[in-house]
Structure formats: C-alpha cells, structure tokens
Design an enzyme around this catalytic site. Structure first.
Site, PDB file in Angstrom:
ATOM      1  N   CYS A  75     -38.963  40.513  84.577  1.00  0.00           N
ATOM      2  CA  CYS A  75     -38.336  39.800  83.450  1.00  0.00           C
ATOM      3  C   CYS A  75     -38.045  38.341  83.848  1.00  0.00           C
ATOM      4  O   CYS A  75     -38.974  37.579  84.057  1.00  0.00           O
ATOM      5  CB  CYS A  75     -37.096  40.546  82.973  1.00  0.00           C
ATOM      6  N   HIS A 114     -39.147  46.006  81.975  1.00  0.00           N
ATOM      7  CA  HIS A 114     -38.294  46.503  83.062  1.00  0.00           C
ATOM      8  C   HIS A 114     -38.802  47.838  83.607  1.00  0.00           C
ATOM      9  O   HIS A 114     -38.434  48.892  83.078  1.00  0.00           O
ATOM     10  CB  HIS A 114     -36.856  46.661  82.554  1.00  0.00           C
ATOM     11  N   GLU A 120     -37.844  49.395  86.116  1.00  0.00           N
ATOM     12  CA  GLU A 120     -36.768  50.175  86.725  1.00  0.00           C
ATOM     13  C   GLU A 120     -36.021  51.047  85.722  1.00  0.00           C
ATOM     14  O   GLU A 120     -35.290  51.956  86.108  1.00  0.00           O
ATOM     15  CB  GLU A 120     -35.778  49.231  87.426  1.00  0.00           C
ATOM     16  N   SER A 126      -9.142  60.903 101.420  1.00  0.00           N
ATOM     17  CA  SER A 126      -8.510  61.097 100.121  1.00  0.00           C
ATOM     18  C   SER A 126      -8.859  62.448  99.528  1.00  0.00           C
ATOM     19  O   SER A 126      -8.323  62.836  98.501  1.00  0.00           O
ATOM     20  CB  SER A 126      -9.002  60.016  99.165  1.00  0.00           C
ATOM     21  N   GLY A 127      -9.788  63.158 100.166  1.00  0.00           N
ATOM     22  CA  GLY A 127     -10.292  64.388  99.560  1.00  0.00           C
ATOM     23  C   GLY A 127     -11.550  64.116  98.754  1.00  0.00           C
ATOM     24  O   GLY A 127     -12.273  65.023  98.392  1.00  0.00           O
ATOM     25  N   GLY A 128     -11.818  62.845  98.439  1.00  0.00           N
ATOM     26  CA  GLY A 128     -13.008  62.484  97.660  1.00  0.00           C
ATOM     27  C   GLY A 128     -14.265  62.476  98.516  1.00  0.00           C
ATOM     28  O   GLY A 128     -14.201  62.564  99.745  1.00  0.00           O
ATOM     29  N   VAL A 129     -15.407  62.366  97.830  1.00  0.00           N
ATOM     30  CA  VAL A 129     -16.696  62.475  98.524  1.00  0.00           C
ATOM     31  C   VAL A 129     -16.899  61.352  99.545  1.00  0.00           C
ATOM     32  O   VAL A 129     -17.308  61.592 100.686  1.00  0.00           O
ATOM     33  CB  VAL A 129     -17.870  62.373  97.512  1.00  0.00           C
ATOM     34  N   ASP A 130     -16.612  60.111  99.128  1.00  0.00           N
ATOM     35  CA  ASP A 130     -16.990  58.982  99.977  1.00  0.00           C
ATOM     36  C   ASP A 130     -16.240  58.978 101.311  1.00  0.00           C
ATOM     37  O   ASP A 130     -16.858  58.857 102.377  1.00  0.00           O
ATOM     38  CB  ASP A 130     -16.745  57.653  99.248  1.00  0.00           C
ATOM     39  N   SER A 131     -14.914  59.104 101.252  1.00  0.00           N
ATOM     40  CA  SER A 131     -14.176  59.067 102.520  1.00  0.00           C
ATOM     41  C   SER A 131     -14.519  60.289 103.370  1.00  0.00           C
ATOM     42  O   SER A 131     -14.591  60.199 104.602  1.00  0.00           O
ATOM     43  CB  SER A 131     -12.668  58.956 102.285  1.00  0.00           C
ATOM     44  N   SER A 132     -14.786  61.425 102.729  1.00  0.00           N
ATOM     45  CA  SER A 132     -15.102  62.630 103.504  1.00  0.00           C
ATOM     46  C   SER A 132     -16.436  62.476 104.230  1.00  0.00           C
ATOM     47  O   SER A 132     -16.555  62.817 105.408  1.00  0.00           O
ATOM     48  CB  SER A 132     -15.167  63.856 102.584  1.00  0.00           C
TER      49      SER A 132
END
Ligand code: XMP
Length: 508
Positions: free
Chosen positions: A79, A168, A170, A222-228
């Site tokens: 584009c 586009h 993508e 935190s129990g969340g995915v990223d920090s785990s």
C-alpha cells in the site's frame, strides 16, 4: 544465525498483522520504525515496507532512506510502501477518483513473476487506500491489476528485487495473501522457515544464560499467561537464580491463589506466595472511586513486592512478561519509550534493577505456543485475561471482604459453567460484576431485598474492541438459577449486552 525479515512501520494499523503473518510462515521478523533500519545486520534477508495513514506527497509523510535497502535486500512495499517506492523512484501517485476500501478482484495477473507465482486471476484481495499509482517509474512493470486499479502490483525495472502491492496481503480477506507473502519471504528472500516455539526456546535460553550469567532475577507473577511463561522460560535458563513473587491482594478469583501457586510449584518454580489481603482490604475500605481503587492496589502491589524482593540478596534483574504488542504500540512511529503494561511498572527504577523481558518479541499466540512447548498445563495457557486490580474493579462502590466473597462465589459458578459447557475457550474473557443496587425478590414465601449481579462475557481478538458473547439462553438460565439458589445475598442476575466501544469490558 536466525534469519530475519525487517518490517518497516510507516504507521499502518495492519503493520502488526504483517508481522504475525510472516511469523505464521515460521519466519522470524522484526517490526521497526520506518526510520530505524538496522545498518549492517547480517541476519536480515528481506524488507517489507508497511502501509501508512499518510499520502506520499503529504509534507509530514514518513520517508525512509531507500538507498540503505535497495539493491542490498529484496523489498516488498505494501500500500503506502508500494506508493512510496514508486513515487521516490520517479512514478506518480495521485488521489484516486474513488477511494477504494474492501474487496477487489485481481483481473490480470502475471503468473510468471515470482511474487505472483500460484496467484490465479479472479483472486480476491483487500484494498484500503485513498491514493493510487498513476504512473510507474521507467522500466517498472505491472504484474497485477483490478478493474479499478491498473497498478495493483508492480515489479522494479530490469528484474530488480523490488515489488509493490497496492492491496493488503496481510489481511485475511486477501485470499491469495499468504501465497504472496510466502512467495516473497521463502522463494524470493530465501527464508528457511526455521522459526518455531522450540527454536525460540533453545536460542532464548542460550541468550538468557549469556546475558544473566550467575546474576539473580526476581519476577512478579500474576497468574496470567505472559508472566507465567516468562517465569518458566527464565527458570529453564537460570533455575534457582530466579525467584518469583506471587502477591494475593485478596481480590483474586475463588481459590485462585492456592491453585495457581500449586501449579507454579508443580512447574518447579521457586515461588514466594505472599498473602497481603488484609493490607489491601484496610487500605481500600470506604474507597468508591475506580481510579483511586486502582492506584491503591497498584501502589500496594509495588510496596509488597519491593519488601519481599528486599529480603533476597544480590538481585540485579527484574523479569517481566512484556510481549511484542505492548512494545510495538509505543515503539510505532516515534521509536521512543516502551510503555509498561505491567503491575510492577515503576519497579525497575525504584529498585534500581535492570529489566529482563524474554518474551518481548513474541505475539500472544506465540507466547501460548512457547508455553505448550515448555510443558505448561493447558489451563494456565488458555486462561482468560484478568485485570491486575482483580475483582476490585468488578465491585462497583466500596469493597468489603463480604462483597468479595459473594462475587467470588458467583464468578466461580459462571466460569465453571462456561468450562462445563465447552464455552470457556469461545469467549475472550468473562466474569461477574457486583452491582451497587438491591432489588426486591421472592424466595419461598419470603420477600427478599438483596443484591443484583451482572454477567459479562465478550468476544475479542485484542481487547481494543469487543462484542458481547451471544451465549445460549439455556446456559444463561442455568447460571442464573445456580447463582440465585446458592449464593447468599444475590437475588437477581442480569446479562451485559454492551459492546466496546462505546462500553468497556470492565465496568470500572
Ligand atoms: P477495558 O475495561 O478497558 O479492558 O475494556 C480491556 C482489557 O484490559 C483489562 N484491564 C486491566 N488490566 N489492569 C490490568 O492489568 C487494569 O487496571 C485493567 N483494567 C482493565 C481488562 O480485563 C480487559 O482484558
């Protein structure tokens, strides 16, 4: 050496999507601001120029130095990227007679060009542009057209390794988009498609060992995915030199502190669980303003974390589960500060620690793939997002332990119900909100005057926009009955049918 595609970001909303699509081809790529092309990086094998909100002839339009790229790497402009190259090299770009947004069909395709290999005439593509290329630089060749856009795709003069597409590829609605990106990345740039969760883990563990040596790292879970996932990855690299701190502010889901702590211990993490709920309850007593509640929890979290971390000796690094979209949002265009979305934001300066963010180059779905590859349990990986301040922003008005208890029970019935009916993975996020109203009801022969709750479940891909989840009526009826019959203090259940915007996912 890990091969790399560079995506130069000119500010388009779909730049991240280009990155994701290239990664889906198992090719490693990095998105960089348009003016930050890396000099002399031997791992670069090709360059993609993104779209942009600007017109090439705008005074403020973003421009990059094509001389640093052209002739050194294959280039694909998308584009604005296509218009920019054409414009800079002597072609013309003008406002289109009619702006073109949405579906278009490629009528003419030069199947002999390597970018268009395997793309059939009649393929659907997605357009989103107000300008159009009205003439190409000398020697450039049209390789695809639609009925409205003669220059839908072009190739540089004398078979130069330079391409532009007006549409586009993508965007998922461009049916031939994956084929075109694959043609570019694999066939033209020679990508080996060697990027995978396993290869990421192997190289990141080696880099972390090199970067950290014998240094000690502290990380807030935190129990969340990223920090785990960040914790498990760091644990693989440096083992006992990583200490994780998991703070219970008293506003977690029912039994969550206990269950998640047990999960972390099973994963072999060195975790300190801190029950600080009393501190938070006393600081929050009588506070009704949502922003004040957030501030009290954020500050309290830092205090508890800091106090625990100070009990450790010789810590040099703070580990964080920052992921790529967190970085790109703020990196985009300005190339300056990376904002911290994490609850321990502000800690590195306060504690004088260096930051270690092993997931900073991953998209969310890649974080999940890495978690799976690391052998983490599925329920930790597919867990819904949960706000840092927890149930505090789902209790409208002041917070008491009794209200938290009522909400935990109601929330547990809703979430368990979603799991039992196979609906949990179909929604982005769900929870219950405790409303600051009481209403009249009748139970048996008795008149009741008790609390009302709202169920909230949304579908989304990024939490920026969301729609209310169209959950089956029978399921909602079952959850409502269960909550009213078994949660003392609640006699009315409602379902929130607001989308975001104009509402938000959380009520506070
Ligand atoms: P909203 O309510 O803004 O939420 O539509 C968007 C997403 O962000 C989460 N959220 C938070 N996460 N601290 C967090 O860590 C917060 O203060 C916070 N507020 C909202 C929300 O759960 C949703 O996923």
């Amino acid at each position: 050496m890990q091969q790399k595609i560079i995506i130069l970001d000119f500010g388009s909303q779909t730049t991240q999507l280009i990155g994701r699509r290239v990664r889906e081809l198992n090719m490693y790529c990095e998105i960089l601001p348009y003016n930050k092309f890396p000099a002399d990086d031997p791992s670069v094998i090709g360059v993609i120029l993104s779209g942009s909100p600007f017109s090439v002839y705008d005074e403020k339009a973003f421009r990059t130095d094509l001389a640093a790229i052209r002739g050194r790497y294959p280039v694909l402009g998308i584009c604005y990227g296509a218009q920019f190259m054409s414009y800079m090299l002597g072609g013309s770009v003008e406002p289109a007679n009619s702006r073109e947004y949405g579906r278009a069909i490629l009528e003419h395709v030069d199947g002999t060009d390597p970018l268009m290999n395997g793309v059939e005439p009649g393929s659907q593509v997605w357009m989103s542009h107000g300008d159009t290329i009205t003439s190409l630089p000398e020697g450039f060749k049209i390789i695809a057209s639609t009925d409205k856009v003669p220059v839908a795709a072009y190739r540089g003069a004398d078979n130069e390794q330079l391409w532009g597409v007006q549409f586009h590829p993508e965007v998922y609605h461009s049916k031939c988009g994956t084929q075109i990106l694959r043609n570019f990345v694999v066939d033209i740039c020679g990508g080996k498609q060697d990027w995978s969760a396993a290869s990421f883990i192997e190289s990141t563990v080696a880099e972390l060992r090199q970067q950290l040596g014998d240094d000690k790292v502290v990380l807030g879970l935190s129990g969340g995915v990223d920090s785990s996932v960040a914790a498990v990855l760091l644990n693989r690299a440096i083992g006992k030199n990583l200490t994780c701190i998991f703070v219970d502010h008293g506003m977690l889901r029912k039994d969550e502190f206990k269950n998640v702590l047990a999960d972390y211990e099973c994963l072999g993490l060195n975790v300190i669980g801190v029950d600080a709920s009393e501190k938070f309850f006393s600081e929050l007593a009588g506070v009704t303003d949502p922003e004040k509640k957030r501030k009290i929890i954020g500050r309290g979290f830092i205090e508890v974390f800091d106090e625990e971390a100070h009990k450790l000796t010789d810590v040099k690094w703070l580990g964080q589960g920052t992921i790529y979209p967190d970085c790109i949002e703020s990196l985009s265009i300005t190339g300056t500060t990376i904002k911290s979305h994490h609850n321990v934001g502000g800690l590195p300066e306060k504690m004088n620690l260096k930051l270690c963010e092993p997931l900073r180059l991953l998209f969310k779905d890649e974080v999940r793939a890495v978690g799976r590859e690391l052998g983490m349990p599925e329920h930790l990986i597919t867990r819904h997002p949960f706000p840092g301040p927890g149930l505090a922003v789902r209790i409208l008005g002041d917070i008491t332990p009794e209200k938290v208890h009522i909400l935990q029970e109601a929330d547990h019935i809703f979430i368990q119900g979603l799991r039992d009916h196979g609906l949990y993975d179909q929604v982005w996020q769900a929870g219950v909100i405790l409303l600051p109203v009481q209403s009249v009801g009748v139970m048996g022969d008795e008149r009741t005057y008790e609390r009302a709750v709202a169920l909230r479940a949304v579908t989304s891909t990024d939490a920026m926009t969301a729609d209310w989840a169209h959950l089956p009526y029978d399921f909602l009826a079952e959850v409502s009955n269960k909550i009213i019959n078994s949660v003392k203090g609640v006699n009315r259940v409602t379902y929130d049918i607001s989308s975001k915007p104009p509402a938000t996912i959380e009520w506070e």
